[in-house]
Design an enzyme around this catalytic site. Structure first.
Site, short mmCIF file in Angstrom:
data_model
loop_
_atom_site.label_atom_id
_atom_site.label_comp_id
_atom_site.label_asym_id
_atom_site.label_seq_id
_atom_site.Cartn_x
_atom_site.Cartn_y
_atom_site.Cartn_z
N GLY A 1 0.81 -1.21 0.00
CA GLY A 1 0.00 0.00 0.00
C GLY A 1 0.84 1.26 0.00
N TYR B 1 -14.32 5.95 9.33
CA TYR B 1 -12.86 5.98 9.39
C TYR B 1 -12.41 6.47 10.77
CZ TYR B 1 -8.08 7.15 7.84
OH TYR B 1 -6.71 7.23 7.68
N LYS C 1 -10.51 4.61 13.94
CA LYS C 1 -9.21 5.12 14.42
C LYS C 1 -9.25 5.34 15.93
CE LYS C 1 -6.91 4.99 10.63
NZ LYS C 1 -5.98 3.88 10.47
C1 AKB Z 1 -7.23 10.18 4.47
O1 AKB Z 1 -7.35 11.27 3.91
O2 AKB Z 1 -8.13 9.36 4.60
C2 AKB Z 1 -5.89 9.87 5.08
C3 AKB Z 1 -5.79 10.36 6.48
C4 AKB Z 1 -5.48 11.77 6.74
O3 AKB Z 1 -5.94 9.62 7.40
N1 AKB Z 1 -4.84 10.40 4.27
#
Ligand code: AKB
Length: 318
Positions: free
Chosen positions: A11, A143, A147
């Protein structure tokens, strides 16, 4: 660190981190874990061992750790923010189901584990400027949810089981090697690709939207230095704010124009990416990383722009 397993080695971060670690830990094994369909190629395939390691398969992780006597796992498997919003169930499966597999294998087979977090772990109600290390983290994206959960779970495994978990909150990462896919900050990579090829760029992020960004060499160094840091100095573990530069589309556009005067940019804002970007901080405060493990970035916007354009012009034969 001597024997290292990289999960997600082909990746955006993995492909460069694997090569850098192989350069540093020459006497050990740096195993490139990959999933079918994303096999290592070229130098990455030839310079060291590789093995199929799907993060959703705990047995494959354990097999790789046992085969190569791995002591450190870099867990780089993840969906980036915009893709995670389109596929939230898969984002959870990889981000949290996969992390549980990594942590369990690390507990049983005594490995240290690095799992990156992100500026995406913050949300609209986090302080926007100089976002502190310890503050409100209530993101509304999947996301971000993965996290924050990942940070808490990694800390839990450290306190409960003594697993040596450490990580950093990456800003948007900019590199000329492997293009990212599906991130909110990716415009800041694409813009260089267009400029270096003499093409006009359409920016999906609104002017005035500031986000933290970092050049890949600094990000790789951070990932290595945090795992090498003296554990007795670490007050925090998962995850450290790190920062090097913050800009909006106009600032990077003007910087590129200094080197490519006829470069042109227009805007066509992508509502999904824009709403994610607006919920993220403008600029993180990385004092704790500086104090606890001497973090210090080397690249600012000018140094990065010169290097990116020079490397991409070679890549595109310009
Ligand atoms: C995204 O934009 O999803 C990544 C991040 C900042 O975690 N590059």
């Amino acid at each position: 660190m001597k024997n290292i397993l990289i999960i997600g080695s082909t990746g955006q971060i993995g492909s460069e981190l694997t090569m850098k670690l192989r350069g540093i830990y020459k006497e050990g094994n740096v195993v490139a874990g990959y999933i079918p369909g994303a096999e290592p190629k070229g130098e990455l395939a030839e310079s060291g061992p590789s093995m199929i390691v799907d993060i959703t398969n705990a047995q494959q992780i354990a097999d790789a750790v046992k085969k190569y006597n791995v002591d450190t796992i870099y867990n780089l498997a993840a969906l980036l923010s915009a893709v995670a919003e389109a596929k939230p169930q898969l984002a959870w499966k990889i981000g949290i189901g996969g992390l549980m597999n990594v942590l369990e294998v690390s507990r049983e087979l005594r490995c240290a584990a690095f799992t990156p977090s992100s500026i995406g772990s913050f949300g609209s109600n986090s302080p926007k400027d100089g976002t502190p290390q310890d503050t409100i983290q209530q993101p509304k994206t999947m996301y971000g949810v993965t996290k924050v959960t990942g940070e808490l779970l990694s800390n839990y495994y450290f306190h409960k089981f003594g697993v040596d978990t450490r990580s950093v909150r990456f800003p948007g990462l900019i590199s000329y090697v492997t293009p990212p896919g599906g991130g909110t900050t990716d415009y800041a990579v694409d813009i260089y690709y267009y400029a270096a090829q003499g093409k006009k760029f359409t920016c999906p992020i609104q002017k005035g939207t500031f986000m933290d960004m970092m050049y890949m060499p600094d990000a790789l160094r951070a990932a290595i230095e945090i795992m090498e840091a003296d554990p007795t100095r670490l007050v925090h573990r998962n995850s450290f704010n790190i920062a090097s530069m913050s800009f909006d589309p106009e600032i990077i556009y003007k910087k590129i124009k200094e080197y490519v005067p006829d470069f042109e940019m227009t805007y066509e804002v992508d509502p999904l990416r824009q709403s994610i970007a607006e919920s993220w901080p403008n600029r993180l405060d990385d004092t704790c990383a500086r104090e606890e493990w001497d973090w210090k970035p080397e690249y600012g916007l000018d140094e990065m722009t010169k290097d990116m354009l020079a490397k991409l012009k070679i890549k595109f034969g310009k």
